[in-house]
Write an enzyme that holds these catalytic residues in place. Structure first.
Site, PDB file in Angstrom:
ATOM      1  N   ASP A  94      -4.510   3.483  -1.859  1.00  0.00           N
ATOM      2  CA  ASP A  94      -5.666   3.613  -0.925  1.00  0.00           C
ATOM      3  C   ASP A  94      -6.300   5.079  -1.248  1.00  0.00           C
ATOM      4  O   ASP A  94      -5.751   6.013  -1.225  1.00  0.00           O
ATOM      5  CB  ASP A  94      -5.245   3.690   0.238  1.00  0.00           C
ATOM      6  CG  ASP A  94      -5.227   2.281   0.745  1.00  0.00           C
ATOM      7  OD1 ASP A  94      -5.898   1.268   0.717  1.00  0.00           O
ATOM      8  OD2 ASP A  94      -3.909   1.882   1.228  1.00  0.00           O
ATOM      9  N   HIS A 100      -1.007  -1.401  -4.537  1.00  0.00           N
ATOM     10  CA  HIS A 100      -2.238  -0.930  -3.868  1.00  0.00           C
ATOM     11  C   HIS A 100      -2.405   0.404  -3.483  1.00  0.00           C
ATOM     12  O   HIS A 100      -1.643   1.154  -2.865  1.00  0.00           O
ATOM     13  CB  HIS A 100      -2.415  -1.949  -2.747  1.00  0.00           C
ATOM     14  CG  HIS A 100      -3.577  -1.745  -1.780  1.00  0.00           C
ATOM     15  ND1 HIS A 100      -4.758  -2.621  -2.171  1.00  0.00           N
ATOM     16  CD2 HIS A 100      -4.164  -0.861  -0.674  1.00  0.00           C
ATOM     17  CE1 HIS A 100      -5.844  -2.250  -1.336  1.00  0.00           C
ATOM     18  NE2 HIS A 100      -5.145  -1.374  -0.497  1.00  0.00           N
ATOM     19  N   HIS A 152      -8.215   0.835  -4.327  1.00  0.00           N
ATOM     20  CA  HIS A 152      -9.075   0.520  -3.178  1.00  0.00           C
ATOM     21  C   HIS A 152      -9.823   1.795  -2.746  1.00  0.00           C
ATOM     22  O   HIS A 152      -9.351   2.888  -2.223  1.00  0.00           O
ATOM     23  CB  HIS A 152      -8.279   0.020  -1.702  1.00  0.00           C
ATOM     24  CG  HIS A 152      -9.066  -0.109  -0.620  1.00  0.00           C
ATOM     25  ND1 HIS A 152      -8.477  -0.353   0.537  1.00  0.00           N
ATOM     26  CD2 HIS A 152     -10.398  -0.098  -0.324  1.00  0.00           C
ATOM     27  CE1 HIS A 152      -9.539  -0.467   1.375  1.00  0.00           C
ATOM     28  NE2 HIS A 152     -10.599  -0.263   0.951  1.00  0.00           N
ATOM     29  N   MET A 189     -11.231  -6.307   5.262  1.00  0.00           N
ATOM     30  CA  MET A 189     -10.495  -5.214   6.053  1.00  0.00           C
ATOM     31  C   MET A 189     -10.128  -5.963   7.351  1.00  0.00           C
ATOM     32  O   MET A 189     -11.059  -6.195   8.116  1.00  0.00           O
ATOM     33  CB  MET A 189     -11.284  -4.042   6.111  1.00  0.00           C
ATOM     34  CG  MET A 189     -11.500  -3.135   4.894  1.00  0.00           C
ATOM     35  SD  MET A 189      -9.871  -2.858   4.154  1.00  0.00           S
ATOM     36  CE  MET A 189      -9.273  -1.710   5.300  1.00  0.00           C
ATOM     37  N   SER A 201       0.796  -1.286  -0.099  1.00  0.00           N
ATOM     38  CA  SER A 201       0.024  -0.339   0.069  1.00  0.00           C
ATOM     39  C   SER A 201       0.936   1.199  -0.030  1.00  0.00           C
ATOM     40  O   SER A 201       1.847   1.410   0.884  1.00  0.00           O
ATOM     41  CB  SER A 201      -1.054   0.099   1.213  1.00  0.00           C
ATOM     42  OG  SER A 201      -1.275   1.499   1.482  1.00  0.00           O
ATOM     43  N   GLY A 245      -8.940   3.963   6.840  1.00  0.00           N
ATOM     44  CA  GLY A 245      -8.803   5.180   6.866  1.00  0.00           C
ATOM     45  C   GLY A 245      -7.365   5.616   7.138  1.00  0.00           C
ATOM     46  O   GLY A 245      -6.913   6.696   6.893  1.00  0.00           O
ATOM     47  N   PHE A 246      -6.752   4.736   7.917  1.00  0.00           N
ATOM     48  CA  PHE A 246      -5.380   5.048   8.287  1.00  0.00           C
ATOM     49  C   PHE A 246      -4.463   3.709   8.067  1.00  0.00           C
ATOM     50  O   PHE A 246      -4.755   2.592   8.007  1.00  0.00           O
ATOM     51  CB  PHE A 246      -5.300   5.602   9.726  1.00  0.00           C
ATOM     52  CG  PHE A 246      -6.233   6.740   9.748  1.00  0.00           C
ATOM     53  CD1 PHE A 246      -5.669   8.091   9.546  1.00  0.00           C
ATOM     54  CD2 PHE A 246      -7.371   6.464  10.475  1.00  0.00           C
ATOM     55  CE1 PHE A 246      -6.468   9.037   9.818  1.00  0.00           C
ATOM     56  CE2 PHE A 246      -8.085   7.795  10.695  1.00  0.00           C
ATOM     57  CZ  PHE A 246      -7.891   9.018  10.126  1.00  0.00           C
ATOM     58  N   GLY A 247      -3.154   4.134   7.734  1.00  0.00           N
ATOM     59  CA  GLY A 247      -2.026   3.006   7.828  1.00  0.00           C
ATOM     60  C   GLY A 247      -1.776   2.693   9.424  1.00  0.00           C
ATOM     61  O   GLY A 247      -2.058   3.506   9.889  1.00  0.00           O
ATOM     62  N   GLY A 248      -0.981   1.827   9.480  1.00  0.00           N
ATOM     63  CA  GLY A 248      -0.208   1.617  10.809  1.00  0.00           C
ATOM     64  C   GLY A 248      -1.172   1.003  12.009  1.00  0.00           C
ATOM     65  O   GLY A 248      -0.906   1.367  13.004  1.00  0.00           O
ATOM     66  N   ASP A 267      -6.241  -6.564   4.309  1.00  0.00           N
ATOM     67  CA  ASP A 267      -5.676  -5.437   4.252  1.00  0.00           C
ATOM     68  C   ASP A 267      -5.811  -4.769   5.469  1.00  0.00           C
ATOM     69  O   ASP A 267      -6.926  -4.567   6.185  1.00  0.00           O
ATOM     70  CB  ASP A 267      -6.584  -4.590   3.263  1.00  0.00           C
ATOM     71  CG  ASP A 267      -5.986  -2.971   3.096  1.00  0.00           C
ATOM     72  OD1 ASP A 267      -5.094  -2.922   3.779  1.00  0.00           O
ATOM     73  OD2 ASP A 267      -6.756  -2.488   2.397  1.00  0.00           O
ATOM     74  N   GLY A 268      -4.816  -4.411   6.228  1.00  0.00           N
ATOM     75  CA  GLY A 268      -4.694  -3.710   7.265  1.00  0.00           C
ATOM     76  C   GLY A 268      -3.955  -4.373   8.392  1.00  0.00           C
ATOM     77  O   GLY A 268      -4.290  -5.553   8.923  1.00  0.00           O
ATOM     78  N   GLY A 269      -2.904  -3.727   8.863  1.00  0.00           N
ATOM     79  CA  GLY A 269      -2.166  -4.306  10.021  1.00  0.00           C
ATOM     80  C   GLY A 269      -1.317  -5.748   9.868  1.00  0.00           C
ATOM     81  O   GLY A 269      -0.961  -6.520  10.715  1.00  0.00           O
ATOM     82  N   MET A 308     -12.133   4.205  -1.049  1.00  0.00           N
ATOM     83  CA  MET A 308     -12.909   4.513   0.178  1.00  0.00           C
ATOM     84  C   MET A 308     -13.601   6.089   0.177  1.00  0.00           C
ATOM     85  O   MET A 308     -13.111   6.960   0.777  1.00  0.00           O
ATOM     86  CB  MET A 308     -11.982   4.729   1.429  1.00  0.00           C
ATOM     87  CG  MET A 308     -11.372   2.895   1.759  1.00  0.00           C
ATOM     88  SD  MET A 308      -9.794   3.133   2.549  1.00  0.00           S
ATOM     89  CE  MET A 308      -8.826   3.089   1.303  1.00  0.00           C
ATOM     90  N   MET A 350      -9.038   7.951  -0.359  1.00  0.00           N
ATOM     91  CA  MET A 350      -9.636   8.326   0.660  1.00  0.00           C
ATOM     92  C   MET A 350     -10.255   9.725   0.480  1.00  0.00           C
ATOM     93  O   MET A 350      -9.603  10.623  -0.129  1.00  0.00           O
ATOM     94  CB  MET A 350      -8.967   8.293   2.067  1.00  0.00           C
ATOM     95  CG  MET A 350      -8.557   7.037   2.255  1.00  0.00           C
ATOM     96  SD  MET A 350      -7.755   6.752   3.780  1.00  0.00           S
ATOM     97  CE  MET A 350      -6.923   5.422   3.861  1.00  0.00           C
ATOM     98  N   GLY A 373       1.286  -2.269   4.103  1.00  0.00           N
ATOM     99  CA  GLY A 373       1.767  -0.624   4.174  1.00  0.00           C
ATOM    100  C   GLY A 373       2.974  -0.750   4.771  1.00  0.00           C
ATOM    101  O   GLY A 373       4.306  -0.643   4.305  1.00  0.00           O
TER     102      GLY A 373
HETATM  103  C1  DX5 Z   1      -6.591   1.406   5.268  1.00  0.00           C
HETATM  104  C2  DX5 Z   1      -5.846   0.835   4.046  1.00  0.00           C
HETATM  105  C3  DX5 Z   1      -4.649  -0.246   3.854  1.00  0.00           C
HETATM  106  C4  DX5 Z   1      -3.497   0.476   5.024  1.00  0.00           C
HETATM  107  C5  DX5 Z   1      -2.556  -0.610   5.004  1.00  0.00           C
HETATM  108  O1  DX5 Z   1      -7.734   2.202   5.267  1.00  0.00           O
HETATM  109  O2  DX5 Z   1      -6.943   0.280   3.390  1.00  0.00           O
HETATM  110  O3  DX5 Z   1      -4.212  -0.446   2.746  1.00  0.00           O
HETATM  111  O4  DX5 Z   1      -2.936   1.702   4.286  1.00  0.00           O
HETATM  112  O5  DX5 Z   1      -1.630  -0.008   5.729  1.00  0.00           O
HETATM  113  P1  DX5 Z   1      -0.888  -0.938   6.964  1.00  0.00           P
HETATM  114  O6  DX5 Z   1      -0.181  -2.172   6.389  1.00  0.00           O
HETATM  115  O7  DX5 Z   1       0.198  -0.074   7.519  1.00  0.00           O
HETATM  116  O8  DX5 Z   1      -2.010  -1.200   7.843  1.00  0.00           O
HETATM  117 ZN    ZN Z   2      -6.331  -0.482   1.119  1.00  0.00          ZN
END
Ligand code: DX5
Ligand code: ZN
Length: 219
Positions: free
Chosen positions: A36, A34, A67, A138, A9, A143-146, A176-178, A69, A38, A198
């Protein structure tokens, strides 16, 4: 167990060097890019739009996995396809007519994906099975990475895996996510065939990308 597709991502990349970052993950062995998208309305963050996707297109020959959002989403589908999106995934909550939106994505010549938020029931898939190429689970709230991986979503992946296998459906099952080196194998064991990452890919800078991707693939 099959080797999962790794979809970095670019949300976790250096936005001041997006083109370079996309080239770097491409050379480092990523399978997809990927992206994202938003809007500050469907999710509480704003990222990038179709013009940025278009600007990035010449930097990689990998599939672009957008993706979305954003809500409403329908009026932007064509712009993302024209910008070079190969896969376009959307949330059922982002528009009034999921089935119509998925059909339209395919009509545009892209692959269509449905994204399930952590609390979205899997039954939403039942009546769009013929219209999807990808299901994205998901494992964080979008909404956010990390953010931290929500373990309950492993069970959801298992349920969807069974659902797809029961009808011989070849849709990609993406998470996707974490996602990180500690939980990646659990995702694959549960039945995921593609993983978005990401933080876990971009940590350590460009010199680390190849090793990070290799680790996620379990190689
Ligand atoms: C969250 C995104 C993810 C996110 C993944 O809304 O869809 O793609 O950026 O990032 P990590 O791997 O850091 O959770
Ligand atoms: Zn994503």
């Amino acid at each position: 167990m099959t080797t999962p597709l790794i979809c970095p991502s670019i949300l976790a990349s250096d936005f001041a060097k997006l083109g370079e970052e996309v080239r770097a993950i491409t050379e480092a062995g990523a399978d997809w890019v990927h992206i994202d998208v938003m809007d500050g309305h469907f999710v509480p963050n704003i990222t990038i739009g179709p013009d940025v996707v278009k600007a990035l297109r010449p930097h990689s020959n990998l599939p672009f996995d957008c993706h979305l959002m954003i809500s409403p989403v329908d009026s932007f589908l064509e712009a993302f396809r024209n910008a070079g999106a190969d896969y376009i995934s959307l949330h059922p909550e982002a528009g009034p007519h999921l089935h119509r939106s998925l059909k339209y994505i395919r009509q545009l010549g892209a692959k269509a994906g449905v994204v399930l938020n952590p609390a979205t029931p899997v039954e939403i898939l039942d009546w769009v099975m013929d219209d999807i190429d990808l299901v994205l689970v998901m494992s964080v709230n979008p909404g956010f990475g990390g953010q931290s991986f929500i373990d309950s979503q492993l069970r959801k992946i298992e349920v969807i895996r069974k659902k797809l296998d029961a009808v011989g459906h070849h849709a990609i099952l993406q998470v996707d996510g974490g996602v990180n080196a500690q939980n990646a194998h659990k995702c694959v064991e549960a039945g995921a065939t593609a993983m978005v990452a990401g933080t876990a890919v971009f940590k350590g800078g460009p010199d680390a990308y190849a090793a990070n991707i290799k680790q996620l693939k379990g190689l």
